[in-house]
Design a protein around this motif. Structure first.
Motif, PDB file in Angstrom:
ATOM      1  N   ASN A 116       2.822 -34.385  -4.962  1.00  0.00           N
ATOM      2  CA  ASN A 116       2.424 -33.025  -4.614  1.00  0.00           C
ATOM      3  C   ASN A 116       3.151 -31.931  -5.399  1.00  0.00           C
ATOM      4  OD1 ASN A 116       0.523 -33.339  -2.177  1.00  0.00           O
ATOM      5  ND2 ASN A 116       2.244 -34.626  -1.586  1.00  0.00           N
ATOM      6  N   VAL A 117       4.342 -32.226  -5.893  1.00  0.00           N
ATOM      7  CA  VAL A 117       5.129 -31.192  -6.581  1.00  0.00           C
ATOM      8  C   VAL A 117       5.368 -31.559  -8.046  1.00  0.00           C
ATOM      9  CG1 VAL A 117       7.220 -29.780  -6.513  1.00  0.00           C
ATOM     10  CG2 VAL A 117       6.296 -30.729  -4.387  1.00  0.00           C
ATOM     11  N   LEU A 118       6.015 -32.690  -8.275  1.00  0.00           N
ATOM     12  CA  LEU A 118       6.333 -33.075  -9.646  1.00  0.00           C
ATOM     13  C   LEU A 118       5.082 -33.375 -10.456  1.00  0.00           C
ATOM     14  CD1 LEU A 118       9.485 -35.308  -9.062  1.00  0.00           C
ATOM     15  CD2 LEU A 118       9.333 -32.847  -9.463  1.00  0.00           C
ATOM     16  N   GLY A 119       4.023 -33.814  -9.773  1.00  0.00           N
ATOM     17  CA  GLY A 119       2.760 -34.044 -10.476  1.00  0.00           C
ATOM     18  C   GLY A 119       2.260 -32.773 -11.134  1.00  0.00           C
ATOM     19  N   ALA A 120       2.324 -31.664 -10.395  1.00  0.00           N
ATOM     20  CA  ALA A 120       1.908 -30.381 -10.966  1.00  0.00           C
ATOM     21  C   ALA A 120       2.832 -29.965 -12.104  1.00  0.00           C
ATOM     22  CB  ALA A 120       1.898 -29.309  -9.876  1.00  0.00           C
ATOM     23  N   GLN A 121       4.125 -30.248 -11.944  1.00  0.00           N
ATOM     24  CA  GLN A 121       5.075 -29.905 -13.005  1.00  0.00           C
ATOM     25  C   GLN A 121       4.800 -30.693 -14.282  1.00  0.00           C
ATOM     26  OE1 GLN A 121       7.017 -27.620 -13.566  1.00  0.00           O
ATOM     27  NE2 GLN A 121       8.738 -28.246 -14.833  1.00  0.00           N
ATOM     28  N   ARG A 122       4.458 -31.971 -14.137  1.00  0.00           N
ATOM     29  CA  ARG A 122       4.139 -32.773 -15.324  1.00  0.00           C
ATOM     30  C   ARG A 122       2.915 -32.219 -16.049  1.00  0.00           C
ATOM     31  NH1 ARG A 122       5.385 -37.005 -11.468  1.00  0.00           N
ATOM     32  NH2 ARG A 122       7.373 -37.965 -12.012  1.00  0.00           N
ATOM     33  N   VAL A 123       1.889 -31.879 -15.276  1.00  0.00           N
ATOM     34  CA  VAL A 123       0.673 -31.352 -15.886  1.00  0.00           C
ATOM     35  C   VAL A 123       0.948 -29.997 -16.529  1.00  0.00           C
ATOM     36  CG1 VAL A 123      -1.688 -30.553 -15.431  1.00  0.00           C
ATOM     37  CG2 VAL A 123      -0.839 -32.658 -14.362  1.00  0.00           C
ATOM     38  N   ASN A 124       1.744 -29.163 -15.870  1.00  0.00           N
ATOM     39  CA  ASN A 124       2.093 -27.870 -16.462  1.00  0.00           C
ATOM     40  C   ASN A 124       2.810 -28.042 -17.793  1.00  0.00           C
ATOM     41  OD1 ASN A 124       0.963 -26.210 -14.574  1.00  0.00           O
ATOM     42  ND2 ASN A 124       2.864 -25.639 -13.566  1.00  0.00           N
TER      43      ASN A 124
END
Length: 300
Positions: A116-124
């Motif tokens: 939920n959190v690091l996934g978005a950071q990786r994509v960013n």
């Protein structure tokens, strides 16, 4: 309306698939990302391809596991190779767990944050160099009313992760404003029907610890919480409204997009609390002389 190239994460089902289809129907080129496109999600990839061909729309699938740095990088790279650019990222990938907080192991909490959190950071980290290079873009974050609205019991790991995601989105919004990158946070309520969100929720690994709650003073609380949420939800609540709101945001001209959009038929109070929190944030930015960061603008 200009045609955008859009990445939707976690688009194998639920809000993600609804959103990917709705954006394609609106005339955009949409990449529905999912993991294991040649494995367990191969049938979904085939469905996406068939649906796109049947309707004459530009919906494509792309392999992207938000829990992998290399997969996020290669997924975005594939989109840039195919389409030549990327305009919008919809951070939708997520997973819910249900049970008493104490019964979840630390590793399970880590997994919730990872998706939920690091996934978005990786994509960013994979997508933002391209968006910043173009001085233009939009990040849409699919959050949850649970971060500031009613918080029924037995959803603590999910609520905590969604709160962290919301905080990340808020901070990113001002750090990207001078790069011409806009932010919208979509805030869905607890849709108990029409998606697999609750049906596919994870359970605590420590079953013995969970059983102590079910046999003790919290016996029946899990069912009561779920039934209560279902009662609060109007009969005509439609989870596809989340997808429609995302389409409206994407199709809104630059500079006019809302910072938050609440889609909460149950009205759990998140809209009221968010309004206060966002107002205080705006006041703080004005007080420290950085009010311009509240409004994305394209650099000269």
């Amino acid at each position: 309306m200009s045609k955008h190239v859009i990445l939707v994460t976690g688009a194998s089902s639920g809000f993600g698939l609804m959103t990917a289809r709705a954006l394609a129907e609106a005339g955009h080129t949409v990449y529905a990302s999912m993991r294991e496109t040649e494995g367990r999600n191969a049938p979904r990839v085939a469905e996406v391809t068939a649906w796109s061909k049947e309707h004459g729309l530009d919906l494509r699938s792309v392999e992207l596991d938000v829990q992998s740095d290399s997969s996020a990088e290669s997924g975005v790279a594939q989109i840039l190779k195919d389409a030549g650019r990327l305009d919008v990222v919809v951070h939708n990938a997520g997973h819910m767990v249900f049970g008493p907080a104490e019964a979840f192991t630390p590793d399970q909490f880590i997994q919730q944050y990872d998706v939920n959190v690091l996934g978005a950071q990786r994509v960013n980290r994979a997508a933002l160099p391209h968006l910043r290079g173009r001085n233009k873009g939009l990040l849409v974050w699919v959050g949850s009313s649970s971060t500031r609205g009613g918080t029924p019991p037995f959803l603590a790991p999910y609520f905590a992760a969604k709160a962290a995601m919301d905080a990340l989105a808020v901070s990113y919004s001002t750090e990207l404003a001078r790069w011409g990158i806009e932010t919208t946070i979509i805030v869905p309520g607890a849709f108990t029907k029409g998606t697999n969100h609750f049906a596919h929720s994870g359970k605590p690994s420590d079953a013995a610890r969970a059983a102590e709650y079910e046999a003790g003073p919290y016996a029946g609380i899990a069912d009561q919480a779920l039934q209560g949420l279902a009662r609060l939800e109007p009969e005509d609540a439609d989870p596809a409204e989340v997808a429609r709101e995302i389409v409206r945001v994407v199709d809104t001209p630059f500079g006019k997009r809302p910072f938050r959009v609440h889609v909460d038929p149950s009205q759990d109070g998140a809209e009221i609390v968010n309004a206060v929190a966002d107002r205080m944030r705006r006041e703080m930015y004005r007080n420290i002389g950085l009010a311009d960061l509240l409004t994305p603008h394209i650099s000269a």
